[in-house]
Design an enzyme around this catalytic site. Structure first.
Site, PDB file in Angstrom:
ATOM      1  N   HIS A  69       6.009  -2.441 -64.350  1.00  0.00           N
ATOM      2  CA  HIS A  69       6.393  -1.403 -63.376  1.00  0.00           C
ATOM      3  C   HIS A  69       5.873  -0.044 -63.817  1.00  0.00           C
ATOM      4  CE1 HIS A  69       9.616   1.143 -61.254  1.00  0.00           C
ATOM      5  NE2 HIS A  69       8.702   0.805 -60.385  1.00  0.00           N
TER       6      HIS A  69
ATOM      7  N   ASN B 115      14.599   3.138 -61.854  1.00  0.00           N
ATOM      8  CA  ASN B 115      15.037   3.141 -60.450  1.00  0.00           C
ATOM      9  C   ASN B 115      16.527   2.866 -60.287  1.00  0.00           C
ATOM     10  OD1 ASN B 115      12.564   3.876 -59.558  1.00  0.00           O
ATOM     11  ND2 ASN B 115      11.909   1.834 -58.950  1.00  0.00           N
TER      12      ASN B 115
ATOM     13  N   SER C 161       9.272  -2.246 -57.229  1.00  0.00           N
ATOM     14  CA  SER C 161      10.230  -1.197 -57.608  1.00  0.00           C
ATOM     15  C   SER C 161      11.651  -1.734 -57.650  1.00  0.00           C
ATOM     16  CB  SER C 161      10.242  -0.088 -56.551  1.00  0.00           C
ATOM     17  OG  SER C 161       9.002   0.516 -56.433  1.00  0.00           O
TER      18      SER C 161
ATOM     19  N   GLU D  12       7.417   0.167 -67.568  1.00  0.00           N
ATOM     20  CA  GLU D  12       8.538  -0.748 -67.810  1.00  0.00           C
ATOM     21  C   GLU D  12       7.982  -2.175 -67.840  1.00  0.00           C
ATOM     22  OE1 GLU D  12      12.351   1.638 -65.945  1.00  0.00           O
ATOM     23  OE2 GLU D  12      11.244   0.343 -64.569  1.00  0.00           O
TER      24      GLU D  12
HETATM   25  C1  LIG Z   1      13.599   6.619 -51.524  1.00  0.00           C
HETATM   26  C2  LIG Z   1      13.741   5.844 -52.836  1.00  0.00           C
HETATM   27  C3  LIG Z   1      12.434   5.725 -53.465  1.00  0.00           C
HETATM   28  C4  LIG Z   1      12.485   5.160 -54.869  1.00  0.00           C
HETATM   29  C5  LIG Z   1      11.073   5.038 -55.303  1.00  0.00           C
HETATM   30  C6  LIG Z   1      10.867   4.405 -56.614  1.00  0.00           C
HETATM   31  C7  LIG Z   1       9.400   4.429 -56.917  1.00  0.00           C
HETATM   32  C8  LIG Z   1       9.191   3.736 -58.203  1.00  0.00           C
HETATM   33  O1  LIG Z   1       9.283   2.511 -58.275  1.00  0.00           O
HETATM   34  C9  LIG Z   1       8.935   4.505 -59.444  1.00  0.00           C
HETATM   35  C10 LIG Z   1       8.264   5.835 -59.347  1.00  0.00           C
HETATM   36  O2  LIG Z   1       7.098   5.974 -59.448  1.00  0.00           O
HETATM   37  S1  LIG Z   1       9.302   7.133 -59.153  1.00  0.00           S
HETATM   38  C11 LIG Z   1       8.226   8.542 -59.191  1.00  0.00           C
HETATM   39  C12 LIG Z   1       7.890   8.976 -60.570  1.00  0.00           C
HETATM   40  N1  LIG Z   1       7.085  10.160 -60.506  1.00  0.00           N
HETATM   41  C13 LIG Z   1       7.584  11.390 -60.653  1.00  0.00           C
HETATM   42  O3  LIG Z   1       8.761  11.572 -60.914  1.00  0.00           O
HETATM   43  C14 LIG Z   1       6.593  12.508 -60.483  1.00  0.00           C
HETATM   44  C15 LIG Z   1       7.248  13.853 -60.542  1.00  0.00           C
HETATM   45  N2  LIG Z   1       6.231  14.872 -60.386  1.00  0.00           N
HETATM   46  C16 LIG Z   1       5.446  15.298 -61.415  1.00  0.00           C
HETATM   47  O4  LIG Z   1       5.557  14.811 -62.533  1.00  0.00           O
HETATM   48  C17 LIG Z   1       4.434  16.360 -61.105  1.00  0.00           C
HETATM   49  O5  LIG Z   1       4.890  17.057 -59.965  1.00  0.00           O
HETATM   50  C18 LIG Z   1       2.987  15.812 -60.847  1.00  0.00           C
HETATM   51  C19 LIG Z   1       2.425  15.248 -62.146  1.00  0.00           C
HETATM   52  C20 LIG Z   1       2.968  14.736 -59.761  1.00  0.00           C
HETATM   53  C21 LIG Z   1       2.103  16.923 -60.356  1.00  0.00           C
HETATM   54  O6  LIG Z   1       2.210  17.985 -61.242  1.00  0.00           O
HETATM   55  P1  LIG Z   1       2.013  19.503 -60.793  1.00  0.00           P
HETATM   56  O7  LIG Z   1       2.922  19.793 -59.683  1.00  0.00           O
HETATM   57  O8  LIG Z   1       2.049  20.338 -62.019  1.00  0.00           O
HETATM   58  O9  LIG Z   1       0.610  19.483 -60.123  1.00  0.00           O
HETATM   59  P2  LIG Z   1      -0.807  19.616 -60.746  1.00  0.00           P
HETATM   60  O10 LIG Z   1      -0.993  20.927 -61.406  1.00  0.00           O
HETATM   61  O11 LIG Z   1      -1.703  19.264 -59.591  1.00  0.00           O
HETATM   62  O12 LIG Z   1      -0.886  18.442 -61.816  1.00  0.00           O
HETATM   63  C22 LIG Z   1      -0.410  18.506 -63.151  1.00  0.00           C
HETATM   64  C23 LIG Z   1      -1.353  17.774 -64.069  1.00  0.00           C
HETATM   65  O13 LIG Z   1      -1.466  16.392 -63.714  1.00  0.00           O
HETATM   66  C24 LIG Z   1      -2.798  16.089 -63.324  1.00  0.00           C
HETATM   67  N3  LIG Z   1      -2.723  15.226 -62.145  1.00  0.00           N
HETATM   68  C25 LIG Z   1      -1.824  15.323 -61.143  1.00  0.00           C
HETATM   69  N4  LIG Z   1      -2.028  14.322 -60.261  1.00  0.00           N
HETATM   70  C26 LIG Z   1      -3.069  13.601 -60.732  1.00  0.00           C
HETATM   71  C27 LIG Z   1      -3.742  12.441 -60.277  1.00  0.00           C
HETATM   72  N5  LIG Z   1      -3.382  11.803 -59.156  1.00  0.00           N
HETATM   73  N6  LIG Z   1      -4.773  11.962 -61.035  1.00  0.00           N
HETATM   74  C28 LIG Z   1      -5.153  12.548 -62.163  1.00  0.00           C
HETATM   75  N7  LIG Z   1      -4.539  13.656 -62.652  1.00  0.00           N
HETATM   76  C29 LIG Z   1      -3.522  14.184 -61.942  1.00  0.00           C
HETATM   77  C30 LIG Z   1      -3.479  17.396 -63.050  1.00  0.00           C
HETATM   78  O14 LIG Z   1      -4.860  17.340 -63.368  1.00  0.00           O
HETATM   79  C31 LIG Z   1      -2.738  18.336 -63.992  1.00  0.00           C
HETATM   80  O15 LIG Z   1      -3.255  18.265 -65.300  1.00  0.00           O
HETATM   81  P3  LIG Z   1      -3.322  19.591 -66.217  1.00  0.00           P
HETATM   82  O16 LIG Z   1      -4.516  20.274 -65.717  1.00  0.00           O
HETATM   83  O17 LIG Z   1      -3.424  19.090 -67.616  1.00  0.00           O
HETATM   84  O18 LIG Z   1      -2.060  20.350 -65.975  1.00  0.00           O
HETATM   85  N1  LIG Z   2       5.042   4.381 -54.282  1.00  0.00           N
HETATM   86  C1  LIG Z   2       5.553   4.442 -55.502  1.00  0.00           C
HETATM   87  O1  LIG Z   2       5.823   5.540 -56.015  1.00  0.00           O
HETATM   88  C2  LIG Z   2       5.804   3.209 -56.282  1.00  0.00           C
HETATM   89  C3  LIG Z   2       5.721   1.947 -55.713  1.00  0.00           C
HETATM   90  N2  LIG Z   2       5.919   0.831 -56.493  1.00  0.00           N
HETATM   91  C4  LIG Z   2       5.792  -0.506 -55.914  1.00  0.00           C
HETATM   92  O2  LIG Z   2       4.403  -0.822 -55.863  1.00  0.00           O
HETATM   93  C5  LIG Z   2       4.144  -1.632 -54.718  1.00  0.00           C
HETATM   94  C6  LIG Z   2       3.107  -0.940 -53.855  1.00  0.00           C
HETATM   95  O3  LIG Z   2       3.606   0.329 -53.463  1.00  0.00           O
HETATM   96  P1  LIG Z   2       2.616   1.460 -52.895  1.00  0.00           P
HETATM   97  O4  LIG Z   2       1.323   1.397 -53.600  1.00  0.00           O
HETATM   98  O5  LIG Z   2       3.391   2.702 -52.855  1.00  0.00           O
HETATM   99  O6  LIG Z   2       2.419   0.930 -51.391  1.00  0.00           O
HETATM  100  P2  LIG Z   2       1.300   1.337 -50.329  1.00  0.00           P
HETATM  101  O7  LIG Z   2       1.931   1.170 -48.992  1.00  0.00           O
HETATM  102  O8  LIG Z   2       0.667   2.631 -50.685  1.00  0.00           O
HETATM  103  O9  LIG Z   2       0.181   0.194 -50.534  1.00  0.00           O
HETATM  104  C7  LIG Z   2       0.408  -1.174 -50.339  1.00  0.00           C
HETATM  105  C8  LIG Z   2      -0.947  -1.826 -50.072  1.00  0.00           C
HETATM  106  O10 LIG Z   2      -0.775  -3.256 -50.098  1.00  0.00           O
HETATM  107  C9  LIG Z   2      -1.661  -3.796 -49.121  1.00  0.00           C
HETATM  108  N3  LIG Z   2      -1.221  -5.154 -48.805  1.00  0.00           N
HETATM  109  C10 LIG Z   2      -0.136  -5.526 -48.066  1.00  0.00           C
HETATM  110  N4  LIG Z   2      -0.041  -6.867 -48.061  1.00  0.00           N
HETATM  111  C11 LIG Z   2      -1.089  -7.360 -48.788  1.00  0.00           C
HETATM  112  C12 LIG Z   2      -1.522  -8.662 -49.152  1.00  0.00           C
HETATM  113  N5  LIG Z   2      -0.869  -9.751 -48.744  1.00  0.00           N
HETATM  114  N6  LIG Z   2      -2.634  -8.782 -49.926  1.00  0.00           N
HETATM  115  C13 LIG Z   2      -3.306  -7.686 -50.342  1.00  0.00           C
HETATM  116  N7  LIG Z   2      -2.938  -6.418 -50.031  1.00  0.00           N
HETATM  117  C14 LIG Z   2      -1.835  -6.258 -49.272  1.00  0.00           C
HETATM  118  C15 LIG Z   2      -1.586  -2.818 -47.963  1.00  0.00           C
HETATM  119  O11 LIG Z   2      -2.711  -2.947 -47.121  1.00  0.00           O
HETATM  120  C16 LIG Z   2      -1.524  -1.478 -48.708  1.00  0.00           C
HETATM  121  O12 LIG Z   2      -2.826  -0.927 -48.880  1.00  0.00           O
HETATM  122  C17 LIG Z   2       5.490  -1.874 -54.040  1.00  0.00           C
HETATM  123  O13 LIG Z   2       6.027  -3.059 -54.541  1.00  0.00           O
HETATM  124  C18 LIG Z   2       6.298  -0.659 -54.497  1.00  0.00           C
HETATM  125  O14 LIG Z   2       7.690  -0.887 -54.475  1.00  0.00           O
HETATM  126  C19 LIG Z   2       6.177   0.904 -57.833  1.00  0.00           C
HETATM  127  C20 LIG Z   2       6.226   2.119 -58.454  1.00  0.00           C
HETATM  128  C21 LIG Z   2       6.102   3.372 -57.709  1.00  0.00           C
END
Ligand SMILES: CCCCCCCC(=O)CC(=O)SCCNC(=O)CCNC(=O)[C@H](O)C(C)(C)COP(=O)(O)OP(=O)(O)OC[C@H]1O[C@@H](n2cnc3c(N)ncnc32)[C@H](O)[C@@H]1OP(=O)(O)O
Ligand SMILES: NC(=O)C1=CN([C@@H]2O[C@H](COP(=O)(O)OP(=O)(O)OC[C@H]3O[C@@H](n4cnc5c(N)ncnc54)[C@H](O)[C@@H]3O)[C@@H](O)[C@H]2O)C=CC1
Length: 309
Positions: A164, A214, A143, A176
């Protein structure tokens, strides 16, 4: 015009050839992201090995994948035979392992999604570099860590890049694709073609901090945390405000809980080290406290909010 059409046809043909070239995918890390990436790769016809050092994590990932793939199948095909066939065929393409080195021996692409720690990622890639075939492309799903710093651990900079994904991977459409200066055009094209074969919309990113999403999302999330720390609003009101006032599907606190607060802390600690003068990246007492109490968000049952286990 004829020349342009010729070029377009050629590049389409090249993309298709490259997407076909990536058949065997090894995903390292079976947490939130690794499980999602492995699932979508299996759903889209790839032969996938999902690896984790922790066998318990592998077991949990298998369960999450089974649940998620059923939701995908239901959405695509409704109930019935086609949905059942989609699930069983997808799952038949997915193997699991706890041995990363043995799992890359026939990989065309390795996607790393382990803990957000540079040293751990470098140690892993250094071992894999000796074990994987010469043609294998290495990619990190980091990330926040510069891809170039991770790639330093290998002797294949031309076959190294960032892929990503976004959480939840089966739902979020964006990928990405990150290139470092040494990433070859063939590698970049193959990663992009594979992203499209995974059903994602790709954007090209340079290896800048946080890439595109991000770079914007993390300061937003941390400004929300500071707002709560200053006593200006509650997490619930901030979330309600951003959902109803800005159209976000989740508020920043819900999203941080969803992403994982431990991952959030790794990101901010890394950026604070690299950019000590940027105030928004300085440690947050609230986040520090929650992480030290094991409150990592949805995955641990509690973060800013409580969740049913
Ligand atoms: C502290 C700093 C940290 C920085 C971190 C950076 C992390 C990174 O590197 C990058 C990232 O990933 S950032 C996160 C990006 N993700 C988001 O922004 C998700 C935002 N949330 C959403 O889009 C919806 O709440 C969401 C889609 C999740 C759920 O939607 P709803 O609330 O409407 O809930 P549902 O009705 O349950 O779901 C909607 C539709 O999606 C399907 N679905 C949800 N989860 C699923 C899953 N896990 N697997 C398969 N399908 C899934 C669900 O079936 C539903 O479909 P429809 O029936 O067609 O509506
Ligand atoms: N959580 C998020 O929404 C997102 C996370 N990422 C990135 O993806 C990566 C993973 O994040 P998450 O899946 O959230 O973390 P997580 O904490 O859910 O999973 C990480 C996994 O890696 C395993 N692990 C640690 N060291 C290892 C090694 N040496 N060999 C094999 N497995 C090992 C751990 O046992 C754990 O199951 C990080 O780099 C994170 O920044 C990127 C996009 C979104």
């Amino acid at each position: 015009m004829a020349f342009f059409t010729h070029l377009t046809r050629r590049s389409l043909a090249q993309s298709a050839a490259m997407a076909n070239a990536i058949k065997n995918v090894t995903v390292i890390g079976s947490g939130l992201m690794g499980a999602g990436i492995a699932q979508v790769a299996a759903q889209t016809g790839h032969s996938v090995t999902m690896v984790d050092i922790d066998p318990v994590a592998v077991g949990k990932a298998e369960k999450r994948i089974a649940d998620s793939i059923s939701r995908v199948a239901k959405k695509k095909f409704g109930e019935g035979d086609e949905a059942t066939k989609f699930v069983s065929e997808s799952l038949s393409r997915l193997r699991t392992s706890t041995d990363a080195v043995a799992s890359v021996e026939s990989a065309d692409l390795v996607v790393e999604a382990i803990v957000e720690n540079l040293k751990t990622k470098k140690e892993l890639f250094s071992k894999l570099d000796n074990a994987a075939p010469a043609h294998t492309i290495f990619a990190s799903n980091t990330s926040s860590i510069p891809i170039a710093k991770i790639a330093e651990a290998t002797n294949r900079l031309d076959r190294f890049g960032g892929l990503h994904f976004f959480n939840p991977v089966p739902v979020m459409k964006l990928l990405e694709v990150v290139r470092i200066p040494e990433t070859s055009s063939d590698t970049y094209d193959a990663m992009t073609a594979w992203g499209k074969a995974m059903g994602k919309v790709t954007v090209e990113c340079k290896d800048t901090p946080g890439f595109i999403v991000n770079r914007l999302l993390v300061p937003f999330m941390f400004e929300a945390v500071r707002m709560v720390e200053r006593g200006e609003a509650s997490p619930k009101d901030v979330d309600t405000a951003m959902k109803l006032g800005a159209g976000h599907p989740m508020g920043p606190f819900e999203l941080m809980d969803y992403v994982g607060l431990d991952t959030g802390k790794f990101i901010i600690d890394g950026w604070h080290k690299d950019y000590p003068d940027v105030e928004i990246f300085s440690p947050s007492p609230l986040l520090e406290k929650l992480v030290s109490e094991g409150k990592h968000g949805v995955k641990s049952g509690e973060g800013f909010y409580k969740y049913k286990k």
